[in-house]
Scaffold this motif. Structure first.
Motif, PDB file in Angstrom:
ATOM      1  N   THR A   1      -8.964   6.079   7.205  1.00  0.00           N
ATOM      2  CA  THR A   1      -8.966   6.685   8.532  1.00  0.00           C
ATOM      3  C   THR A   1      -8.825   5.606   9.599  1.00  0.00           C
ATOM      4  OG1 THR A   1     -10.205   8.157  10.013  1.00  0.00           O
ATOM      5  CG2 THR A   1     -11.478   6.552   8.737  1.00  0.00           C
ATOM      6  N   TYR A   2      -8.883   6.036  10.866  1.00  0.00           N
ATOM      7  CA  TYR A   2      -8.851   5.111  12.005  1.00  0.00           C
ATOM      8  C   TYR A   2     -10.274   5.000  12.548  1.00  0.00           C
ATOM      9  CZ  TYR A   2      -3.815   6.013  11.837  1.00  0.00           C
ATOM     10  OH  TYR A   2      -2.511   6.136  11.432  1.00  0.00           O
ATOM     11  N   PRO A   3     -10.997   3.937  12.208  1.00  0.00           N
ATOM     12  CA  PRO A   3     -12.408   3.837  12.595  1.00  0.00           C
ATOM     13  C   PRO A   3     -12.648   3.445  14.055  1.00  0.00           C
ATOM     14  CG  PRO A   3     -11.768   1.879  11.399  1.00  0.00           C
ATOM     15  CD  PRO A   3     -10.574   2.796  11.376  1.00  0.00           C
TER      16      PRO A   3
ATOM     17  N   LYS B   1      -5.184   1.769  10.383  1.00  0.00           N
ATOM     18  CA  LYS B   1      -5.720   2.708   9.412  1.00  0.00           C
ATOM     19  C   LYS B   1      -6.239   1.899   8.231  1.00  0.00           C
ATOM     20  CE  LYS B   1      -4.430   6.990   7.046  1.00  0.00           C
ATOM     21  NZ  LYS B   1      -3.320   7.938   6.773  1.00  0.00           N
ATOM     22  N   CYS B   2      -7.468   2.173   7.804  1.00  0.00           N
ATOM     23  CA  CYS B   2      -8.046   1.358   6.741  1.00  0.00           C
ATOM     24  C   CYS B   2      -9.105   2.143   5.969  1.00  0.00           C
ATOM     25  CB  CYS B   2      -8.657   0.085   7.318  1.00  0.00           C
ATOM     26  SG  CYS B   2      -9.979   0.389   8.521  1.00  0.00           S
ATOM     27  N   LEU B   3      -9.562   1.553   4.883  1.00  0.00           N
ATOM     28  CA  LEU B   3     -10.622   2.138   4.073  1.00  0.00           C
ATOM     29  C   LEU B   3     -11.964   1.773   4.691  1.00  0.00           C
ATOM     30  CD1 LEU B   3     -11.194   3.689   1.398  1.00  0.00           C
ATOM     31  CD2 LEU B   3     -11.466   1.448   0.311  1.00  0.00           C
ATOM     32  N   THR B   4     -12.732   2.795   5.048  1.00  0.00           N
ATOM     33  CA  THR B   4     -14.012   2.564   5.713  1.00  0.00           C
ATOM     34  C   THR B   4     -15.168   2.641   4.724  1.00  0.00           C
ATOM     35  OG1 THR B   4     -14.303   4.913   6.243  1.00  0.00           O
ATOM     36  CG2 THR B   4     -13.087   3.563   7.830  1.00  0.00           C
TER      37      THR B   4
ATOM     38  N   HIS C   1     -15.554  -8.236  17.970  1.00  0.00           N
ATOM     39  CA  HIS C   1     -15.137  -8.481  16.593  1.00  0.00           C
ATOM     40  C   HIS C   1     -16.111  -7.927  15.561  1.00  0.00           C
ATOM     41  CE1 HIS C   1     -12.213 -12.024  17.604  1.00  0.00           C
ATOM     42  NE2 HIS C   1     -12.012 -10.953  18.344  1.00  0.00           N
ATOM     43  N   SER C   2     -17.314  -7.584  15.988  1.00  0.00           N
ATOM     44  CA  SER C   2     -18.294  -7.049  15.035  1.00  0.00           C
ATOM     45  C   SER C   2     -17.848  -5.697  14.479  1.00  0.00           C
ATOM     46  CB  SER C   2     -19.668  -6.914  15.704  1.00  0.00           C
ATOM     47  OG  SER C   2     -19.620  -5.981  16.777  1.00  0.00           O
ATOM     48  N   TYR C   3     -16.979  -5.008  15.234  1.00  0.00           N
ATOM     49  CA  TYR C   3     -16.473  -3.716  14.763  1.00  0.00           C
ATOM     50  C   TYR C   3     -15.477  -3.884  13.616  1.00  0.00           C
ATOM     51  CZ  TYR C   3     -18.467  -1.264  18.799  1.00  0.00           C
ATOM     52  OH  TYR C   3     -19.330  -0.727  19.724  1.00  0.00           O
ATOM     53  N   TRP C   4     -14.905  -5.051  13.497  1.00  0.00           N
ATOM     54  CA  TRP C   4     -13.845  -5.261  12.509  1.00  0.00           C
ATOM     55  C   TRP C   4     -14.325  -5.032  11.080  1.00  0.00           C
ATOM     56  CZ3 TRP C   4     -10.246  -9.929  14.075  1.00  0.00           C
ATOM     57  CH2 TRP C   4      -9.790  -9.711  15.401  1.00  0.00           C
ATOM     58  N   SER C   5     -15.620  -5.226  10.854  1.00  0.00           N
ATOM     59  CA  SER C   5     -16.172  -5.046   9.506  1.00  0.00           C
ATOM     60  C   SER C   5     -16.162  -3.581   9.079  1.00  0.00           C
ATOM     61  CB  SER C   5     -17.598  -5.598   9.446  1.00  0.00           C
ATOM     62  OG  SER C   5     -18.440  -4.933  10.381  1.00  0.00           O
ATOM     63  N   ASP C   6     -15.906  -2.675  10.019  1.00  0.00           N
ATOM     64  CA  ASP C   6     -15.806  -1.253   9.660  1.00  0.00           C
ATOM     65  C   ASP C   6     -14.633  -1.002   8.733  1.00  0.00           C
ATOM     66  OD1 ASP C   6     -17.973  -0.828  11.258  1.00  0.00           O
ATOM     67  OD2 ASP C   6     -16.866   0.054  12.928  1.00  0.00           O
ATOM     68  N   CYS C   7     -13.632  -1.884   8.790  1.00  0.00           N
ATOM     69  CA  CYS C   7     -12.490  -1.793   7.887  1.00  0.00           C
ATOM     70  C   CYS C   7     -12.773  -2.678   6.666  1.00  0.00           C
ATOM     71  CB  CYS C   7     -11.201  -2.273   8.576  1.00  0.00           C
ATOM     72  SG  CYS C   7     -10.426  -1.042   9.630  1.00  0.00           S
ATOM     73  N   GLU C   8     -13.027  -2.050   5.530  1.00  0.00           N
ATOM     74  CA  GLU C   8     -13.363  -2.808   4.327  1.00  0.00           C
ATOM     75  C   GLU C   8     -12.133  -3.212   3.522  1.00  0.00           C
ATOM     76  OE1 GLU C   8     -16.301  -0.619   2.122  1.00  0.00           O
ATOM     77  OE2 GLU C   8     -17.910  -1.365   3.422  1.00  0.00           O
ATOM     78  N   TYR C   9     -11.076  -2.443   3.666  1.00  0.00           N
ATOM     79  CA  TYR C   9      -9.849  -2.745   2.901  1.00  0.00           C
ATOM     80  C   TYR C   9      -8.653  -2.128   3.637  1.00  0.00           C
ATOM     81  CZ  TYR C   9      -6.622  -3.174  -1.019  1.00  0.00           C
ATOM     82  OH  TYR C   9      -5.547  -3.505  -1.811  1.00  0.00           O
TER      83      TYR C   9
ATOM     84  N   GLU D   1       0.851  -1.186   0.000  1.00  0.00           N
ATOM     85  CA  GLU D   1       0.000   0.000   0.000  1.00  0.00           C
ATOM     86  C   GLU D   1       0.886   1.235   0.000  1.00  0.00           C
ATOM     87  OE1 GLU D   1      -3.226   0.250  -0.293  1.00  0.00           O
ATOM     88  OE2 GLU D   1      -3.685  -1.902  -0.187  1.00  0.00           O
ATOM     89  N   THR D   2       0.338   2.349  -0.461  1.00  0.00           N
ATOM     90  CA  THR D   2       1.077   3.609  -0.443  1.00  0.00           C
ATOM     91  C   THR D   2       1.294   4.038   0.996  1.00  0.00           C
ATOM     92  OG1 THR D   2      -0.992   4.862  -0.645  1.00  0.00           O
ATOM     93  CG2 THR D   2       0.191   4.319  -2.687  1.00  0.00           C
ATOM     94  N   SER D   3       2.267   4.898   1.198  1.00  0.00           N
ATOM     95  CA  SER D   3       2.678   5.280   2.555  1.00  0.00           C
ATOM     96  C   SER D   3       1.556   5.918   3.365  1.00  0.00           C
ATOM     97  CB  SER D   3       3.875   6.232   2.483  1.00  0.00           C
ATOM     98  OG  SER D   3       3.541   7.400   1.750  1.00  0.00           O
ATOM     99  N   ASP D   4       0.660   6.640   2.713  1.00  0.00           N
ATOM    100  CA  ASP D   4      -0.411   7.314   3.461  1.00  0.00           C
ATOM    101  C   ASP D   4      -1.522   6.348   3.871  1.00  0.00           C
ATOM    102  OD1 ASP D   4      -0.989   7.055   0.730  1.00  0.00           O
ATOM    103  OD2 ASP D   4      -2.484   8.651   0.796  1.00  0.00           O
ATOM    104  N   HIS D   5      -1.429   5.091   3.458  1.00  0.00           N
ATOM    105  CA  HIS D   5      -2.415   4.087   3.856  1.00  0.00           C
ATOM    106  C   HIS D   5      -1.903   3.193   4.983  1.00  0.00           C
ATOM    107  CE1 HIS D   5      -4.520   4.262  -0.368  1.00  0.00           C
ATOM    108  NE2 HIS D   5      -4.675   5.367   0.354  1.00  0.00           N
ATOM    109  N   ILE D   6      -0.744   3.514   5.504  1.00  0.00           N
ATOM    110  CA  ILE D   6      -0.135   2.717   6.561  1.00  0.00           C
ATOM    111  C   ILE D   6      -0.250   3.461   7.889  1.00  0.00           C
ATOM    112  CG2 ILE D   6       2.025   1.676   7.377  1.00  0.00           C
ATOM    113  CD1 ILE D   6       2.845   1.396   4.454  1.00  0.00           C
ATOM    114  N   SER D   7      -0.546   2.737   8.951  1.00  0.00           N
ATOM    115  CA  SER D   7      -0.711   3.347  10.277  1.00  0.00           C
ATOM    116  C   SER D   7       0.523   4.148  10.674  1.00  0.00           C
ATOM    117  CB  SER D   7      -0.987   2.268  11.324  1.00  0.00           C
ATOM    118  OG  SER D   7      -2.157   1.544  11.006  1.00  0.00           O
TER     119      SER D   7
END
Length: 201
Positions: A127-129, A118-121, A139-147, A36-42
């Motif tokens: 962002t950081y969801p 940091k992930c695609l919401t 674990h139900s919150y984990w689905s907030d990160c789609e990619y 991933e590009t640098s701005d997509h990494i935590s």
């Protein structure tokens, strides 16, 4: 076992921990196992906790700890134990360096785990969801990160490993600080019950 032998044992144990910490940090640059590009990494990944703190900085304590076993302790100013005492005192300083480095990695890992990746919401933004570690127990919150896919367990696993290994490094360096203190006060392998009776480090 003499104090120098104990230090060498600790140094050898720190080697795989340092390598694994650096490797874990490197893997974090590939969220979900993908580039991933640098701005997509935590952000915490870019602070190099595993590479610098538990990796590079740990090289110095490792070299010093392992070198104590072969210290010839030739002495100084006519005092045979002077060289050994100074070497053991130096190991305390480098043990402190090790504690600082591993502590840096430990704190960063704890912060990263609490903050989440940091992930695609669903709003199509990176962002950081998660907030205040609320995703850790649900674990139900984990689905907030789609990619990227599996980014949450990926980050959580690697930062957990960093947390555990850097914690182990801190403990080992703290043990050497105590061992070094005994060596500094005792001077040779015959004293304080910490060492054998052959007088060789």
């Amino acid at each position: 076992m003499c104090c120098g032998g104990c230090a060498k044992c600790l140094g050898v144990t720190l080697i795989p921990l340092a390598v694994l910490c650096a490797l874990a940090n490197i893997l974090l640059f590939f969220p979900g196992g993908k580039y991933e590009t640098s701005d997509h990494i935590s952000d915490e990944v870019w602070y190099f906790g595993g590479i610098l703190g538990s990796g590079v900085l740990m090289v110095f304590p490792i070299l010093v700890f392992m070198g104590l076993k072969n210290n010839d302790c030739c002495g100084c100013c006519g005092n045979e134990s002077c060289g050994k005492r100074f070497a053991m005192f130096t190991s305390i300083i480098f043990a402190a360096v090790g504690v600082l480095g591993s502590g840096y990695s430990f704190v960063l890992s704890a912060v990263a785990m609490n903050k989440g990746p940091k992930c695609l919401t669903r709003n199509n933004e990176w962002t950081y969801p998660f907030e205040n570690g609320n995703y850790l127990g649900n674990h139900s919150y984990w689905s907030d990160c789609e990619y990227p896919e599996s980014i949450v367990p990926w980050n959580l696993t690697l930062f957990s490993l960093l947390l555990i290994m850097s914690g182990a490094q801190m403990v080992l360096c703290a043990i050497q600080a105590v061992n070094g203190l005994f060596g500094t006060l005792c001077g040779d392998c015959k004293c304080c019950g910490c060492c054998g009776g052959d007088g060789a480090v």
